[in-house]
Design a protein around this motif. Structure first.
Motif, short mmCIF file in Angstrom:
data_model
loop_
_atom_site.label_atom_id
_atom_site.label_comp_id
_atom_site.label_asym_id
_atom_site.label_seq_id
_atom_site.Cartn_x
_atom_site.Cartn_y
_atom_site.Cartn_z
N HIS A 165 -1.35 4.84 0.50
CA HIS A 165 -2.76 5.02 0.16
C HIS A 165 -3.68 4.04 0.85
O HIS A 165 -4.90 4.08 0.67
N THR A 166 -3.14 3.11 1.64
CA THR A 166 -3.97 2.20 2.41
C THR A 166 -3.42 2.12 3.84
O THR A 166 -2.29 2.52 4.10
N HIS A 167 -4.23 1.60 4.73
CA HIS A 167 -3.77 1.48 6.12
C HIS A 167 -4.56 0.38 6.82
O HIS A 167 -5.65 0.01 6.40
N GLY A 208 0.78 -1.23 0.00
CA GLY A 208 0.00 0.00 0.00
C GLY A 208 0.81 1.28 0.00
O GLY A 208 0.23 2.36 0.13
N SER A 263 -4.67 8.29 5.43
CA SER A 263 -3.66 7.93 4.44
C SER A 263 -2.97 9.22 4.05
O SER A 263 -3.53 10.31 4.22
#
Length: 216
Positions: free
Chosen positions: A111-113, A92, A174
């Protein structure tokens, strides 16, 4: 990338941008199949070669699939109107590039978590040393012309002072930064990888900070 091995990168042609401008008005399987050769020669091929030249400094990159996932979408258009790719440093996160009718977008970040990542991220933003370092990185990136973006909360998350000196960073779920460079002349030349690399290097401190403090 093996299909294009040994072929020199010569630039991304104007036909790539025309392809996506036309796709926006003809987003159907019949049109795609009729113009797939243009996608392969003007989009997929040149981007694959460009990313191969960047690989020694930024790692292997993956081109995203051109097909949209329409299973749960009201929009049933089958194809993405942009071609993205990520040189991933961890799940991510990493260095991003995207080609569309609007031109070339160059970016990076996370961009993700996961909940655990988000907790580590917020604690690192809250801590004076690491938090001030991130603020300085973000300030430098914005001064270089990048837009700092990402999913954000409307308010400072629970457990942190609403007047925290890095309140805006704490709101992020993010954190990414990007710049659309449009269709500059260098993009159609063998010098394009160096131009992309220069911008990715400007984003490296952000990618490294996230990797150090909020990796999966």
């Amino acid at each position: 990338m093996d299909t294009f091995e040994g072929i020199p990168f010569e630039g991304i042609p104007d036909a790539a941008f025309r392809f996506y401008a036309d796709l926006e008005h003809n987003n159907n399987r019949e049109w795609w199949l009729e113009h797939k050769a243009t996608y392969d020669s003007a989009v997929k091929g040149p981007l694959t070669l460009l990313l191969a030249e960047l690989e020694p400094s930024f790692g292997a990159a993956k081109l995203f699939r051109p097909n949209r996932d329409i299973r749960f979408s009201l929009d049933k258009s089958p194809y993405k109107t942009a071609q993205g790719a990520l040189a991933s440093t961890a799940e991510g996160m990493g260095f991003y590039i995207q080609l569309s009718a609007d031109g070339l977008l160059i970016g990076g970040g996370c961009h993700t978590h996961t909940p655990a990542q988000l907790t580590r991220f917020r604690n690192a933003v809250d801590a004076p040393a690491s938090g001030e370092a991130l603020q300085a990185i973000v300030d430098d990136i914005e001064a270089a012309g990048f837009a700092v973006e990402g999913d954000t909360l409307k308010t400072v998350p629970h457990g942190f002072d609403k007047d925290h000196p890095r309140a805006e960073l704490l709101k992020h779920k993010s954190l990414t930064a990007g710049v659309n460079v449009g269709q500059p002349g260098w993009l159609a030349t063998p010098g394009a990888p160096a131009e992309v690399a220069r911008r990715w290097e400007e984003l490296r401190p952000l990618v490294d900070w996230i990797g150090r403090h909020a990796a999966p």
